[in-house]
Scaffold this active site. Structure first.
Site, PDB file in Angstrom:
ATOM      1  N   GLU A 166       3.753   7.655   4.412  1.00  0.00           N
ATOM      2  CA  GLU A 166       2.774   7.848   3.336  1.00  0.00           C
ATOM      3  C   GLU A 166       1.606   8.689   3.790  1.00  0.00           C
ATOM      4  O   GLU A 166       1.338   8.830   4.967  1.00  0.00           O
ATOM      5  CB  GLU A 166       2.265   6.501   2.807  1.00  0.00           C
ATOM      6  CG  GLU A 166       1.963   5.441   3.842  1.00  0.00           C
ATOM      7  CD  GLU A 166       0.859   5.780   4.816  1.00  0.00           C
ATOM      8  OE1 GLU A 166      -0.149   6.372   4.372  1.00  0.00           O
ATOM      9  OE2 GLU A 166       0.998   5.481   6.011  1.00  0.00           O
ATOM     10  N   GLU A 309       1.983   7.900   8.081  1.00  0.00           N
ATOM     11  CA  GLU A 309       2.875   9.051   7.910  1.00  0.00           C
ATOM     12  C   GLU A 309       4.355   8.685   8.071  1.00  0.00           C
ATOM     13  O   GLU A 309       5.222   9.492   7.766  1.00  0.00           O
ATOM     14  CB  GLU A 309       2.559  10.189   8.898  1.00  0.00           C
ATOM     15  CG  GLU A 309       1.167  10.727   8.851  1.00  0.00           C
ATOM     16  CD  GLU A 309       0.934  11.841   9.863  1.00  0.00           C
ATOM     17  OE1 GLU A 309       1.899  12.239  10.572  1.00  0.00           O
ATOM     18  OE2 GLU A 309      -0.213  12.319   9.957  1.00  0.00           O
TER      19      GLU A 309
END
Length: 341
Positions: A166, A309
């Site tokens: 994310e 991430e």
């Protein structure tokens, strides 16, 4: 969606095979448990999980107006282009791990264009949860569907191992709010330092989470209500990714705190996703350990990471590969002519 029950017969077959390998029983620890889980998920003793995808969902958050992040909101869009150009940490670790990165704009505040960008934008960022709901319930369902449908598409292309990633400045705040409600943790326990805020900013963030819960009054027994009132579009999208992976009979490797908040919401939507999830690592976010414990998940690695991430999940990929290779390539006592006594 229909999710097959965990295949206990295949998992027990993996246990028996593992016990016949040239080692003391259980001596490979988590590697054996991963091999068992992979067999139970796929129904195969040593499944081919070589095609790996990390899905990075990107979205903005209205709660950034409350000063909860050390970085400006514009960084979300800027980082999306960094992912697309291959320059982020998750890109480096994905190249190392043999995985492909798929970056999705599910709710970035600005319009982004790039040939490699997957656009599934539901809205231009969420509302400020300190003042009202993050999104409408139908927008939540769109975000969930976006995650599920993307996994369906990638599964059709041959991908069999999925990781959650994310990007969204301020997204540890809605994650903490979700965890507070669904896990029953006080905001003082669920709120961490995010991108590195100081003590005063942390106290502000705790107050924002408390206010968000008070203003929105989410129903803790209804994960859809909690996610629509307190969540983020990327968090909802990742819940969809986890459900989609399970529905396709694939492992979902969960990254850190934000991904785990999405995983908790997915579990509350359907308990059948639980055996399909692998917790990759223990984040430095203070609520992560309590959250994983509540979910019954044990992190594979402890690396003191807090980047997000999907970096922790991707770093876990080679360990999953190793677990399956050991099952496939290691000699048995009988095959090697080695006595057990």
């Amino acid at each position: 969606m229909r999710i097959r029950p965990f295949n206990e017969q295949a998992a027990e077959q993996a246990d028996r095979h593992s016990d016949h390998l040239t080692k003391p029983p259980g001596s490979l620890g988590k590697l054996e448990r991963i091999a068992r889980q992979a067999a139970g998920i796929t129904g195969e003793l040593w499944p081919d999980l070589s095609r790996k995808a990390v899905i990075v969902m990107a979205a903005d958050h209205g709660v950034c107006e409350e000063g909860v992040s050390a970085f400006p909101q514009e960084v979300t869009g800027q980082m999306v282009f960094n992912f697309l150009s291959g320059g982020a940490a998750v890109n480096v670790l994905s190249r190392h791990s043999g995985a492909d990165v798929f970056c999705v704009d599910i709710g970035v505040k600005s319009d982004l264009e790039h040939p490699a960008l997957i656009t599934r934008k539901v809205r231009y960022g969420t509302g400020n949860i300190a003042k009202g709901p993050a999104m409408e319930r139908d927008e939540l369902m769109q975000a969930l569907a976006a995650g599920i449908n993307l996994v369906d598409e990638l599964y059709a292309q041959g991908y069999r191992l999925f990781a959650t990633g994310e990007m969204g400045i301020g997204n540890t705040t809605p994650s903490a709010a979700i965890v507070s409600v669904l896990a029953g943790l006080a905001p003082e326990q669920s709120v961490g330092r995010g991108t590195g805020i100081n003590e005063q900013s942390w106290r502000t963030k705790v107050g924002v989470v408390k206010r968000a819960i008070e203003v929105n009054a989410p129903d803790a027994g209804d994960p859809y209500d909690v996610l629509s009132k307190l969540g983020g579009l990327e968090i909802a999208g990742l819940a969809g990714v986890i459900i989609g992976a399970a529905a396709n009979g694939c492992p979902a490797v969960i990254d850190g705190y934000i991904s785990s908040a999405a995983a908790l919401a997915a579990m509350r939507m359907t308990e059948r996703v639980y055996p399909y999830m692998i917790a990759s690592h223990l984040s430095q976010e203070q609520g992560h350990a309590k959250l994983l414990e509540l979910m019954g998940l044990t992190p594979v690695i402890h690396m003191d990471m807090r980047l997000g991430e999907g970096t922790g999940a991707v770093l876990c990929f080679p360990i999953i590969d190793a677990a399956i290779k050991l099952m496939r390539e290691m000699a048995t006592f009988d095959g090697a002519g080695i006595s057990r006594e």
